[in-house]
Structure formats: C-alpha cells, structure tokens
Design a protein around this motif. Structure first.
Motif, short mmCIF file in Angstrom:
data_model
loop_
_atom_site.label_atom_id
_atom_site.label_comp_id
_atom_site.label_asym_id
_atom_site.label_seq_id
_atom_site.Cartn_x
_atom_site.Cartn_y
_atom_site.Cartn_z
N ASN A 123 -36.35 -11.10 -6.37
CA ASN A 123 -37.95 -10.03 -4.67
C ASN A 123 -37.30 -8.18 -4.94
OD1 ASN A 123 -39.19 -12.46 -6.27
ND2 ASN A 123 -40.07 -12.89 -4.06
N ALA A 124 -35.90 -9.12 -3.95
CA ALA A 124 -35.27 -8.03 -3.72
C ALA A 124 -34.76 -6.88 -4.84
CB ALA A 124 -33.88 -8.36 -2.49
N LEU A 125 -34.39 -7.24 -5.54
CA LEU A 125 -34.21 -6.50 -6.89
C LEU A 125 -35.26 -5.99 -7.24
CD1 LEU A 125 -31.46 -5.62 -7.93
CD2 LEU A 125 -31.19 -7.74 -9.28
N ILE A 126 -36.75 -6.41 -7.25
CA ILE A 126 -37.70 -5.64 -8.14
C ILE A 126 -38.25 -4.34 -7.06
CG2 ILE A 126 -40.38 -6.03 -8.67
CD1 ILE A 126 -38.97 -8.80 -9.71
N GLU A 127 -38.11 -5.20 -5.70
CA GLU A 127 -37.71 -4.41 -4.35
C GLU A 127 -37.67 -3.30 -4.62
OE1 GLU A 127 -40.60 -4.18 -2.88
OE2 GLU A 127 -41.02 -6.35 -2.14
N ALA A 128 -36.12 -3.02 -4.60
CA ALA A 128 -34.85 -1.86 -5.29
C ALA A 128 -35.32 -0.93 -5.94
CB ALA A 128 -33.48 -2.73 -5.20
N ARG A 129 -35.73 -1.11 -7.28
CA ARG A 129 -36.24 -1.12 -8.45
C ARG A 129 -37.16 0.15 -8.41
NH1 ARG A 129 -32.76 2.43 -11.56
NH2 ARG A 129 -31.71 0.00 -12.08
N SER A 130 -38.01 -0.77 -7.74
CA SER A 130 -39.04 0.39 -7.33
C SER A 130 -38.92 1.35 -6.62
CB SER A 130 -40.59 -0.81 -7.19
OG SER A 130 -40.51 -2.27 -8.05
N TYR A 151 -44.30 7.67 -1.69
CA TYR A 151 -43.50 8.77 -0.39
C TYR A 151 -43.19 7.42 0.66
CZ TYR A 151 -40.28 9.92 3.26
OH TYR A 151 -39.34 9.99 4.16
N GLU A 152 -44.85 7.24 0.43
CA GLU A 152 -45.17 6.00 1.84
C GLU A 152 -44.73 5.00 1.22
OE1 GLU A 152 -49.22 8.81 3.62
OE2 GLU A 152 -49.45 6.91 2.83
N LEU A 153 -45.00 4.62 -0.20
CA LEU A 153 -44.67 3.06 -1.13
C LEU A 153 -43.36 2.94 -1.06
CD1 LEU A 153 -47.42 2.18 -3.29
CD2 LEU A 153 -47.63 2.27 -1.11
N MET A 154 -42.64 4.05 -1.07
CA MET A 154 -40.62 3.74 -1.00
C MET A 154 -40.32 2.97 1.05
SD MET A 154 -38.50 6.83 -1.35
CE MET A 154 -39.01 7.53 -0.08
N VAL A 155 -40.92 4.18 0.90
CA VAL A 155 -40.51 3.88 2.88
C VAL A 155 -40.72 1.78 2.42
CG1 VAL A 155 -40.65 4.07 5.16
CG2 VAL A 155 -40.72 6.09 3.67
N SER A 156 -42.75 1.48 2.63
CA SER A 156 -42.12 -0.04 2.18
C SER A 156 -41.81 -1.10 1.91
CB SER A 156 -44.06 0.14 2.09
OG SER A 156 -44.71 -1.14 2.18
N GLU A 157 -41.33 -0.20 0.29
CA GLU A 157 -41.18 -1.86 -0.65
C GLU A 157 -39.95 -1.26 0.16
OE1 GLU A 157 -42.93 -3.14 -2.07
OE2 GLU A 157 -44.69 -1.80 -2.92
N ALA A 158 -38.29 -0.47 0.52
CA ALA A 158 -37.74 -0.87 1.07
C ALA A 158 -36.99 -1.39 1.90
CB ALA A 158 -37.18 0.77 1.69
N GLY A 159 -38.40 -1.79 2.95
CA GLY A 159 -38.55 -2.81 4.31
C GLY A 159 -38.33 -4.18 3.31
N HIS A 160 -38.97 -3.90 2.84
CA HIS A 160 -39.56 -5.17 2.16
C HIS A 160 -38.23 -5.82 1.35
CE1 HIS A 160 -43.78 -4.24 0.79
NE2 HIS A 160 -43.32 -5.17 2.19
N TYR A 161 -37.23 -5.17 0.84
CA TYR A 161 -35.71 -5.24 -0.27
C TYR A 161 -34.93 -5.88 0.68
CZ TYR A 161 -31.18 -3.61 -1.43
OH TYR A 161 -29.86 -3.44 -1.33
N VAL A 162 -35.04 -4.98 2.55
CA VAL A 162 -34.37 -5.52 2.65
C VAL A 162 -34.40 -6.31 3.79
CG1 VAL A 162 -33.18 -4.98 5.61
CG2 VAL A 162 -33.34 -3.01 4.09
N THR A 163 -35.82 -7.68 4.03
CA THR A 163 -36.36 -8.37 4.16
C THR A 163 -36.16 -9.97 3.76
OG1 THR A 163 -38.36 -7.08 5.59
CG2 THR A 163 -38.20 -9.39 5.48
N PHE A 164 -36.47 -9.34 2.24
CA PHE A 164 -35.68 -10.36 1.62
C PHE A 164 -33.81 -11.04 1.40
CE2 PHE A 164 -39.44 -8.79 -1.16
CZ PHE A 164 -40.56 -10.07 -1.20
N ILE A 165 -33.23 -9.60 1.60
CA ILE A 165 -31.74 -9.84 1.70
C ILE A 165 -31.97 -10.92 2.88
CG2 ILE A 165 -29.85 -8.75 1.56
CD1 ILE A 165 -30.29 -8.43 -0.48
N GLU A 166 -32.16 -10.23 4.11
CA GLU A 166 -31.87 -11.06 5.06
C GLU A 166 -32.43 -12.01 5.55
OE1 GLU A 166 -31.75 -7.15 8.08
OE2 GLU A 166 -33.93 -8.31 8.39
N LEU A 167 -33.75 -12.21 4.75
CA LEU A 167 -34.14 -14.34 4.56
C LEU A 167 -33.22 -14.93 4.15
CD1 LEU A 167 -38.17 -13.38 4.15
CD2 LEU A 167 -36.95 -14.54 5.97
N ALA A 168 -32.53 -14.70 2.81
CA ALA A 168 -31.41 -14.72 1.98
C ALA A 168 -30.62 -15.53 2.52
CB ALA A 168 -30.85 -14.15 0.38
N ARG A 169 -29.89 -14.34 3.67
CA ARG A 169 -28.92 -14.42 4.20
C ARG A 169 -28.96 -15.25 5.57
NH1 ARG A 169 -27.02 -7.97 3.93
NH2 ARG A 169 -26.03 -8.12 1.71
#
Ligand SMILES: [Fe+2]
Ligand SMILES: [Fe+2]
Length: 203
Positions: A123-130, A151-169
């Motif tokens: 999921n994190a990877l798909i968010e990063a590429r999106s 631009y707005e969606l880019m900001v939001s998906e970047a946040g999701h990317y971080v969230t997924f990685i943090e949850l994994a860790r």
C-alpha cells in the motif's frame, strides 16, 4: 524541513521516475485517466477496509485506517465530480496490471504480522507512486482546477504513504521492515520499467 522538501525526499525513495512522456499522453486522455484514477481511490478505500476486517484486534491499526477509508472515499467522490463537471463519462474499471504485478510479489505464508507488513508495504508503495504521478499532473496539466486538485491529492497520499510505513514499523521489527521495503522498491522499479507507458492509466 518544509513539507515540499520532505515530500521530495519521500518520493525520491522510488527507484525509477515516471517516463516524462506519460503526463502529456495522460492530458490527452483525461476521461480515461480520471476514470482510472477514480477506481484507484476506490481500491485504496477497499484495501483499508480489508485490513481493518483482517486485523480487527490491532487497535491502533483499526483507529488509524478508519479515517483513511473516509478520506479515500472522499477522493473518489472528488474525482467523480471532476468527471461530471467536464461532461466526461465515468467508464468501466480495467485490469490493473501494476497492482496485479505488485500483488504477485507479496510473500505468501509466514506469520500474521509478516502478512500485515507485506500488505502495508505494498500500500505504501502504491501511495508513493500515486503521489509522484499526482505531482507530475499538478505541475504539467494546463487546467488550473486540475492542477490544484492534484496538488491537494498529492499532499494527502504522501501522508498515507508515511502512515503505512509507520504502521509496518510499529507492528513488525523496524530493521526487517526496512530491509523488505528496499526489496519492494527495487521490484516496483522493475515493474514500472517494463510496463507500457499509457496515458489512460494512473500507473
Ligand atoms: Fe486517495
Ligand atoms: Fe491514499
């Protein structure tokens, strides 16, 4: 570190930038690319719902993903509005070759937490590429409304990317997560390299 700077760094995690031809072709196929984008948002919401159902005993995961489901569905609604306001047609979903190939890379078996890690990293990877592609759309499209939208969606998906990685860790050993993340990044670069550049797809 400013948001711009941190996002740039995060996006630099991807091993291969998008082919520069993509955004120009996408602009010429707005109906198809917006339709595809709407289904990407639907899949993002659906995948968070699946994680909540599968890992209902992990309180922090459930509490973190629940508002993300609402956000992703909000994104779906906003993409649909962009389609409707332009008099475009909301088309059928297509086979998502990118996600199919990533899914094949998910390690089968292992512990329940290992399975969770695989899913979160995918999921994190798909968010990063999106996020990377939304940035291209935001910077290169001519339509001012779509530029702002992406631009707005880019900001939001970047946040999701971080969230997924943090949850994994949080749920798995961070050093194992980091090692596996690098394998995912290398694999994703290979997938992108071999996928045909198409303007009717977000990925
Ligand atoms: Fe989204
Ligand atoms: Fe997202």
């Amino acid at each position: 570190m400013s948001w711009e700077e941190s996002t740039r760094q995060k996006m630099l995690n991807l091993k291969l930038p998008t082919d520069p031809r993509w955004v120009g072709i996408a602009e010429m196929n707005l109906q198809d690319v917006l339709t595809d984008h709407a289904y990407c948002e639907q899949k993002a919401a659906s995948s968070c719902i699946s994680l909540i159902l599968r890992f209902n005993d992990l309180d922090e995961l459930v509490d973190t993903l629940t508002p993300i489901v609402a956000e992703e569905w909000g994104h779906f609604e906003r993409v649909l509005e962009q389609i409707r306001s332009r008099g475009l047609k909301f088309g059928f979903p297509r086979k998502d070759e990118y996600v199919v190939q990533l899914t094949d890379f998910v390690k089968k078996g292992g512990s329940r937490i290992q399975q969770l890690t695989e899913q979160l990293l995918m999921n994190a990877l798909i968010e990063a590429r999106s996020c990377e592609r939304f940035k291209l759309l935001s910077s290169n499209l001519t339509d001012p409304e779509l530029k702002k939208f992406y631009y707005e969606l880019m900001v939001s998906e970047a946040g999701h990317y971080v969230t997924f990685i943090e949850l994994a860790r949080k749920y798995d050993a961070p050093e194992k997560v980091n090692k596996r993340w690098n394998e995912w990044l290398a694999f994703e670069a290979d997938v992108i390299k071999n996928l045909e550049v198409r303007g009717d797809r977000i990925h």
